[in-house]
Design a protein around this motif. Sequence first.
Motif, PDB file in Angstrom:
ATOM      1  N   LYS A   1      83.018   3.502  32.061  1.00  0.00           N
ATOM      2  CA  LYS A   1      84.358   3.188  32.569  1.00  0.00           C
ATOM      3  C   LYS A   1      84.605   3.882  33.909  1.00  0.00           C
ATOM      4  CE  LYS A   1      89.238   3.969  31.463  1.00  0.00           C
ATOM      5  NZ  LYS A   1      90.184   4.578  30.476  1.00  0.00           N
ATOM      6  N   LEU A   2      84.177   5.132  34.002  1.00  0.00           N
ATOM      7  CA  LEU A   2      84.432   5.924  35.202  1.00  0.00           C
ATOM      8  C   LEU A   2      83.720   5.346  36.423  1.00  0.00           C
ATOM      9  CD1 LEU A   2      86.048   8.554  35.758  1.00  0.00           C
ATOM     10  CD2 LEU A   2      83.902   9.799  35.525  1.00  0.00           C
ATOM     11  N   ILE A   3      82.469   4.922  36.247  1.00  0.00           N
ATOM     12  CA  ILE A   3      81.668   4.474  37.395  1.00  0.00           C
ATOM     13  C   ILE A   3      81.757   2.975  37.634  1.00  0.00           C
ATOM     14  CG2 ILE A   3      80.044   6.383  37.113  1.00  0.00           C
ATOM     15  CD1 ILE A   3      78.084   4.370  35.844  1.00  0.00           C
ATOM     16  N   ALA A   4      82.595   2.267  36.877  1.00  0.00           N
ATOM     17  CA  ALA A   4      82.697   0.811  37.005  1.00  0.00           C
ATOM     18  C   ALA A   4      82.927   0.350  38.449  1.00  0.00           C
ATOM     19  CB  ALA A   4      83.787   0.278  36.080  1.00  0.00           C
ATOM     20  N   PRO A   5      83.800   1.006  39.223  1.00  0.00           N
ATOM     21  CA  PRO A   5      83.991   0.561  40.614  1.00  0.00           C
ATOM     22  C   PRO A   5      82.713   0.651  41.444  1.00  0.00           C
ATOM     23  CG  PRO A   5      85.784   1.999  39.925  1.00  0.00           C
ATOM     24  CD  PRO A   5      84.738   2.093  38.858  1.00  0.00           C
ATOM     25  N   GLN A   6      81.900   1.691  41.208  1.00  0.00           N
ATOM     26  CA  GLN A   6      80.645   1.806  41.944  1.00  0.00           C
ATOM     27  C   GLN A   6      79.665   0.720  41.516  1.00  0.00           C
ATOM     28  OE1 GLN A   6      79.099   5.948  42.695  1.00  0.00           O
ATOM     29  NE2 GLN A   6      80.638   6.491  41.154  1.00  0.00           N
ATOM     30  N   LEU A   7      79.620   0.421  40.232  1.00  0.00           N
ATOM     31  CA  LEU A   7      78.743  -0.642  39.741  1.00  0.00           C
ATOM     32  C   LEU A   7      79.082  -1.968  40.397  1.00  0.00           C
ATOM     33  CD1 LEU A   7      78.673   0.199  35.928  1.00  0.00           C
ATOM     34  CD2 LEU A   7      76.695   0.200  37.448  1.00  0.00           C
ATOM     35  N   ALA A   8      80.378  -2.224  40.561  1.00  0.00           N
ATOM     36  CA  ALA A   8      80.811  -3.479  41.161  1.00  0.00           C
ATOM     37  C   ALA A   8      80.542  -3.516  42.659  1.00  0.00           C
ATOM     38  CB  ALA A   8      82.302  -3.690  40.888  1.00  0.00           C
ATOM     39  N   ARG A   9      80.673  -2.354  43.297  1.00  0.00           N
ATOM     40  CA  ARG A   9      80.561  -2.302  44.752  1.00  0.00           C
ATOM     41  C   ARG A   9      79.115  -2.250  45.235  1.00  0.00           C
ATOM     42  NH1 ARG A   9      83.380   2.205  45.538  1.00  0.00           N
ATOM     43  NH2 ARG A   9      81.601   3.574  45.930  1.00  0.00           N
ATOM     44  N   ASN A  10      78.248  -1.597  44.456  1.00  0.00           N
ATOM     45  CA  ASN A  10      76.872  -1.380  44.898  1.00  0.00           C
ATOM     46  C   ASN A  10      75.904  -1.767  43.783  1.00  0.00           C
ATOM     47  OD1 ASN A  10      74.457  -0.513  45.934  1.00  0.00           O
ATOM     48  ND2 ASN A  10      75.121   1.579  46.378  1.00  0.00           N
ATOM     49  N   PRO A  11      75.485  -3.014  43.734  1.00  0.00           N
ATOM     50  CA  PRO A  11      74.639  -3.492  42.631  1.00  0.00           C
ATOM     51  C   PRO A  11      73.252  -2.873  42.599  1.00  0.00           C
ATOM     52  CG  PRO A  11      74.850  -5.174  44.333  1.00  0.00           C
ATOM     53  CD  PRO A  11      75.823  -4.091  44.680  1.00  0.00           C
ATOM     54  N   ARG A  12      72.835  -2.181  43.649  1.00  0.00           N
ATOM     55  CA  ARG A  12      71.498  -1.582  43.684  1.00  0.00           C
ATOM     56  C   ARG A  12      71.510  -0.106  43.298  1.00  0.00           C
ATOM     57  NH1 ARG A  12      68.619  -2.853  49.249  1.00  0.00           N
ATOM     58  NH2 ARG A  12      66.905  -1.916  48.066  1.00  0.00           N
ATOM     59  N   LYS A  13      72.684   0.452  43.108  1.00  0.00           N
ATOM     60  CA  LYS A  13      72.770   1.883  42.850  1.00  0.00           C
ATOM     61  C   LYS A  13      72.308   2.223  41.438  1.00  0.00           C
ATOM     62  CE  LYS A  13      75.829   5.860  43.188  1.00  0.00           C
ATOM     63  NZ  LYS A  13      77.135   6.369  43.631  1.00  0.00           N
ATOM     64  N   LYS A  14      71.621   3.371  41.300  1.00  0.00           N
ATOM     65  CA  LYS A  14      71.166   3.873  40.013  1.00  0.00           C
ATOM     66  C   LYS A  14      72.042   5.038  39.572  1.00  0.00           C
ATOM     67  CE  LYS A  14      67.102   1.675  39.233  1.00  0.00           C
ATOM     68  NZ  LYS A  14      66.660   1.055  37.968  1.00  0.00           N
ATOM     69  N   PHE A  15      72.251   5.125  38.269  1.00  0.00           N
ATOM     70  CA  PHE A  15      73.002   6.235  37.684  1.00  0.00           C
ATOM     71  C   PHE A  15      72.113   6.918  36.654  1.00  0.00           C
ATOM     72  CE2 PHE A  15      75.992   3.218  39.321  1.00  0.00           C
ATOM     73  CZ  PHE A  15      76.986   4.003  39.899  1.00  0.00           C
ATOM     74  N   GLY A  16      72.237   8.230  36.560  1.00  0.00           N
ATOM     75  CA  GLY A  16      71.341   8.988  35.698  1.00  0.00           C
ATOM     76  C   GLY A  16      71.961   9.388  34.377  1.00  0.00           C
ATOM     77  N   ILE A  17      71.155   9.326  33.331  1.00  0.00           N
ATOM     78  CA  ILE A  17      71.514   9.915  32.041  1.00  0.00           C
ATOM     79  C   ILE A  17      70.384  10.854  31.651  1.00  0.00           C
ATOM     80  CG2 ILE A  17      71.928   9.529  29.594  1.00  0.00           C
ATOM     81  CD1 ILE A  17      73.309   6.961  30.250  1.00  0.00           C
ATOM     82  N   THR A  18      70.721  12.122  31.487  1.00  0.00           N
ATOM     83  CA  THR A  18      69.737  13.159  31.199  1.00  0.00           C
ATOM     84  C   THR A  18      69.964  13.719  29.797  1.00  0.00           C
ATOM     85  OG1 THR A  18      69.598  13.788  33.533  1.00  0.00           O
ATOM     86  CG2 THR A  18      68.861  15.406  31.930  1.00  0.00           C
ATOM     87  N   PHE A  19      68.880  13.927  29.075  1.00  0.00           N
ATOM     88  CA  PHE A  19      68.949  14.523  27.735  1.00  0.00           C
ATOM     89  C   PHE A  19      68.533  15.987  27.819  1.00  0.00           C
ATOM     90  CE2 PHE A  19      68.209   9.988  27.153  1.00  0.00           C
ATOM     91  CZ  PHE A  19      69.313   9.668  26.369  1.00  0.00           C
TER      92      PHE A  19
END
Length: 504
Positions: free
Chosen positions: A151-169
Amino acid sequence: MKHRVTMRFTTRQGNSYLYDDVTSMIFPWSGMLENILKLLETTETAQLLANIPEEYAAEEWIDKVHWVDYWKNNLGAFYREEWKDSPLSYDNFEAELGANLTNQLILSVTDDCNLRCKYCIYSDEYALTKNKTCNYMSTDTAQKAIDYFHKLIAPQLARNPRKKFGITFYGGEPLVNFTTVKYAVEYAREKLGDKVYFMMTSNGLLLTDEVVNYLKMHDVGLAISIDGPEQEHDRLRVTVGGGGSFARIKKNVDRIREKHPEYYRTRVNAVCVYDFLTDVEQTEQFFEDGERDTTVPRAIFVNRVSDTNSCYYQKFSKEDIQQYHDREKRLRDKYFSQKTCGCSSSSYLTSLIGSSALSIITRRRALDGKPAYMPATGSCVPGQKLCVNSNGVIDICERVNGTNPIGDVHAGLHTDRVIQMVSNFRENIAASCDKCPGQKLCGLCFVNFETEGAFRKQKEICANHLNVMRNNLSLYTSICEDKPDAEFIFSSDTIELDQPLTTF
């Protein structure tokens, strides 16, 4: 009022330079230039041009006065204005943060671990951090964390379709809660598709065929804790019963290399920790030899055991500390020699010593900004990373002590808490950073100054860090003097997430 924000340093070749923190330029420097710059604080340029000191040649003096004047008065170099207060107070902070800065979710899926490393941040050596427990993150908590992150990063997902987001364990040891890890991977892939980049830090003991096959299938980057050769590794990384862990980890690493060579080559790395008893020369040779025959993963992080809120370093003698610094100096000489002759360096040496050069190469330039309310130090904006603990509480990152939470997975970020934290940090830590000559090189952050529920200035930390900056400037510039086209190659497990900091 303006303050001079420059640092003078000398290279190995004996040449003098000036680093200017306003423009981030590194200038060849001399006594004449220093004299002119000081005189321009109280004297008009025309007067300096008309009164040439006897010890200087007229043509050179005039040329240098024009040069310094141009940088000082046209480009704003050498002196910085005092900051104007710019408090964090907007009502839509959470939305603005998600739309611009948030890029990583860290799931600390358990506080439990199957090792008892003698330097563990969650041990009794550290006064404010949590201790090991049997707490495990539930799949429900992981789902809520991923939903909030999405939900938080939704605007970035919409604006930049090539951007990667990280999930770390992270943990504890994340693989002791493999059930939640698997659930989170599959749920995050469902929500984020190919926009998510998975990473895991593990001690390597539980890397069975089943686990490795799963991590490979889902392209999870794996950082395995390997502190050096067996004797060095086993000195500190011990089991619950006190035995060494190297042999078991090495066996698992070898199996990954043999069965999954491409995954091993591209997605498996080592992270290393050292203290003043570590033989860093022997460890560097271990990685150099191991990388040559691919028996050891490349080292992407080499970090010293933390001394924040800890009595850990009281156990070392002056002789221990001196021996470590002697070893480190020889490695600095080795790195310098390799860079200036165009030779490659081991990943361990690149991380331990080469990070000095990296801090200069990647320094912020004149127009690189940070948010006005967070203009200095290496601190991120709270919420840029979200570290969710096993109980669903959100911290700034995995390194902080846990007494400064910024939210939870049920309510999201607590904006009032973030505003209070930033205000506290500005008032107690960053109030004098506008006068610091190393602001744009600073790597210090919240964790370096945190106490229980607040932040406290420690002048010796800043003084030591300034000395480190001078040494880093000297090493980098010395290499460039001998070999201007020297190559500096660095890597990390978050390389796809690296991006310029956007202000809002």
